[in-house]
Scaffold this active site. Structure first.
Site, mmCIF file in Angstrom:
data_model
loop_
_atom_site.group_PDB
_atom_site.id
_atom_site.type_symbol
_atom_site.label_atom_id
_atom_site.label_comp_id
_atom_site.label_asym_id
_atom_site.label_seq_id
_atom_site.Cartn_x
_atom_site.Cartn_y
_atom_site.Cartn_z
ATOM 1 N N HIS A 101 -10.398 -5.574 -2.786
ATOM 2 C CA HIS A 101 -9.057 -5.830 -2.234
ATOM 3 C C HIS A 101 -9.149 -6.063 -0.740
ATOM 4 C CE1 HIS A 101 -9.863 -1.512 -2.133
ATOM 5 N NE2 HIS A 101 -9.178 -1.489 -1.002
ATOM 6 N N PHE A 102 -8.195 -6.820 -0.248
ATOM 7 C CA PHE A 102 -8.043 -7.040 1.189
ATOM 8 C C PHE A 102 -6.787 -6.310 1.639
ATOM 9 C CE2 PHE A 102 -10.869 -10.439 0.090
ATOM 10 C CZ PHE A 102 -11.643 -10.645 1.229
ATOM 11 N N HIS A 103 -6.910 -5.591 2.752
ATOM 12 C CA HIS A 103 -5.755 -4.962 3.402
ATOM 13 C C HIS A 103 -5.159 -5.946 4.396
ATOM 14 C CE1 HIS A 103 -6.847 -0.621 2.527
ATOM 15 N NE2 HIS A 103 -8.029 -1.189 2.333
ATOM 16 N N GLN A 163 -14.475 2.549 1.475
ATOM 17 C CA GLN A 163 -13.765 2.090 0.263
ATOM 18 C C GLN A 163 -13.427 3.295 -0.615
ATOM 19 O OE1 GLN A 163 -15.942 -0.769 -2.143
ATOM 20 N NE2 GLN A 163 -14.127 -1.311 -3.336
ATOM 21 N N ASP A 190 0.863 -1.183 0.000
ATOM 22 C CA ASP A 190 0.000 0.000 0.000
ATOM 23 C C ASP A 190 0.899 1.233 0.000
ATOM 24 O OD1 ASP A 190 -1.775 2.177 0.955
ATOM 25 O OD2 ASP A 190 -3.211 0.557 1.248
HETATM 26 P P1 AMP Z 1 -9.813 1.257 0.317
HETATM 27 O O1 AMP Z 1 -9.959 2.622 0.906
HETATM 28 O O2 AMP Z 1 -10.196 0.131 1.202
HETATM 29 O O3 AMP Z 1 -10.480 1.224 -1.029
HETATM 30 O O4 AMP Z 1 -8.271 1.039 0.123
HETATM 31 C C1 AMP Z 1 -7.541 1.519 -0.938
HETATM 32 C C2 AMP Z 1 -6.108 1.490 -0.518
HETATM 33 O O5 AMP Z 1 -5.333 1.625 -1.683
HETATM 34 C C3 AMP Z 1 -5.713 2.603 0.443
HETATM 35 O O6 AMP Z 1 -5.154 2.044 1.617
HETATM 36 C C4 AMP Z 1 -4.680 3.398 -0.341
HETATM 37 O O7 AMP Z 1 -3.642 3.835 0.472
HETATM 38 C C5 AMP Z 1 -4.204 2.391 -1.363
HETATM 39 N N1 AMP Z 1 -3.719 2.924 -2.616
HETATM 40 C C6 AMP Z 1 -4.246 3.932 -3.348
HETATM 41 N N2 AMP Z 1 -3.560 4.100 -4.497
HETATM 42 C C7 AMP Z 1 -2.578 3.153 -4.487
HETATM 43 C C8 AMP Z 1 -1.527 2.801 -5.392
HETATM 44 N N3 AMP Z 1 -1.344 3.464 -6.535
HETATM 45 N N4 AMP Z 1 -0.691 1.790 -5.042
HETATM 46 C C9 AMP Z 1 -0.853 1.136 -3.862
HETATM 47 N N5 AMP Z 1 -1.844 1.419 -2.982
HETATM 48 C C10 AMP Z 1 -2.677 2.402 -3.278
#
Ligand code: AMP
Length: 144
Positions: free
Chosen positions: A107-109, A101, A37
């Site tokens: 996606h899974f964190h 989101q 991330d």
């Molecule tokens: P969500 O808010 O659950 O949709 O999570 C999206 C995640 O993607 C967030 O934790 C962001 O920090 C991460 N994110 C956004 N853009 C990128 C990117 N280009 N590469 C890696 N992670 C990203």
């Protein structure tokens, strides 16, 4: 974006899958991609996605693809556990903008938790440089 929005093939993670945007990769198969991330909430915060299932959220993916995805989440979380030795590991998944989101490709964190360290806020903070993420990613990769 509501829970019922159609999949947008121009979302950031779809661009990463197509190689149109870079990422710090941890693990990849024909179907699965795990990467760091760029706005990490803790050291080792990473994401796991299905590359082929065009799923906006958890409700759009079929059972077999989800089983493959969650298996990969456990594998990568195991690498985080063994490679970074956190005190805990949080697995998080958001569905719909009101739930938090921000990227509309399922996606899974995987968020390592270190006792005594405050977790960064979701969707907050500045981007980490690839040079910062790379050694952390290397430790995870070595433990996969
Ligand atoms: P969500 O808010 O659950 O949709 O999570 C999206 C995640 O993607 C967030 O934790 C962001 O920090 C991460 N994110 C956004 N853009 C990128 C990117 N280009 N590469 C890696 N992670 C990203």
């Amino acid at each position: 974006m509501s829970l019922n929005e159609p999949y947008d093939p121009d979302n950031i993670f779809a661009k990463i899958v197509r190689g149109e945007m870079g990422c710090v990769k941890l693990f990849e198969t024909d179907d699965i991609l795990a990467f760091m991330d760029v706005f990490p909430q803790s050291k080792g915060h990473c994401l796991v996605i299905h590359k082929k299932a065009e799923a906006t959220n958890l409700f759009d993916i079929d059972d077999s693809a989800l089983a493959e995805l969650i298996g990969a989440v456990r594998k990568v979380a195991g690498g985080v556990k063994a490679g970074l030795k956190p005190d805990g590991v949080r697995i998080v998944q958001f569905n719909g903008a009101p739930a938090g989101q921000t990227v509309f490709h399922l996606h899974f964190h995987i968020i390592p938790i270190y006792e005594g360290e405050t977790l960064g806020r979701h969707g907050d903070g500045g981007p980490a440089a690839a040079e910062t993420l790379e050694p952390v990613a290397a430790a995870i990769r070595a433990a996969l």
